[in-house]
Write a protein that holds these residues in place. Structure first.
Motif, short mmCIF file in Angstrom:
data_model
loop_
_atom_site.label_atom_id
_atom_site.label_comp_id
_atom_site.label_asym_id
_atom_site.label_seq_id
_atom_site.Cartn_x
_atom_site.Cartn_y
_atom_site.Cartn_z
N TYR A 163 38.71 27.27 50.77
CA TYR A 163 39.26 27.19 52.13
C TYR A 163 38.18 27.44 53.19
O TYR A 163 38.19 26.82 54.25
CB TYR A 163 40.41 28.18 52.32
N GLN A 164 37.25 28.34 52.92
CA GLN A 164 36.19 28.60 53.89
C GLN A 164 35.32 27.37 54.07
O GLN A 164 35.01 26.98 55.20
CB GLN A 164 35.34 29.80 53.44
N ARG B 267 39.74 31.10 48.10
CA ARG B 267 39.27 31.56 49.41
C ARG B 267 37.95 30.86 49.78
O ARG B 267 37.78 30.41 50.92
CB ARG B 267 39.09 33.08 49.43
N ASN C 23 41.74 33.68 42.98
CA ASN C 23 41.93 33.90 44.42
C ASN C 23 40.61 33.81 45.18
O ASN C 23 40.56 33.30 46.29
CB ASN C 23 42.59 35.26 44.67
N ASP C 24 39.53 34.32 44.60
CA ASP C 24 38.21 34.21 45.23
C ASP C 24 37.78 32.75 45.33
O ASP C 24 37.24 32.32 46.34
CB ASP C 24 37.16 35.00 44.46
N GLN D 94 31.42 34.05 50.73
CA GLN D 94 31.20 34.88 49.56
C GLN D 94 30.86 33.98 48.38
O GLN D 94 31.56 33.01 48.11
CB GLN D 94 32.47 35.68 49.25
#
Length: 65
Positions: free
Chosen positions: A36-37, A33, A29-30, A22
């Motif tokens: 981490y991706q 994320r 939080n985005d 994304q």
């Protein structure tokens, strides 16, 4: 060495092609994320490269004696 690079590319590109990341960041939080991706993809690639080098070293040791 060209064969090794070709193998890395052949095994690494599907991982990158199937990674769905994304790009919109609405809050912290985005961002975490997304981090981490990308980190998971990078770790997968690095582990693959390490395994290839270990196998290459074992084969080289076995052949050279």
């Amino acid at each position: 060495m060209k064969k090794l690079f070709g193998s890395i590319v052949a095994f690494g590109l599907p991982v990158l092609a199937l990674a769905q990341v994304q790009t919109r960041v609405n809050d912290v939080n985005d961002a975490i994320r997304i981090f981490y991706q990308y980190g998971n993809v990078a770790i997968s690639i690095l582990i693959s490269i390490a395994v290839i080098f270990i196998v290459y070293g074992i084969v080289k040791y076995a052949v050279m004696g």
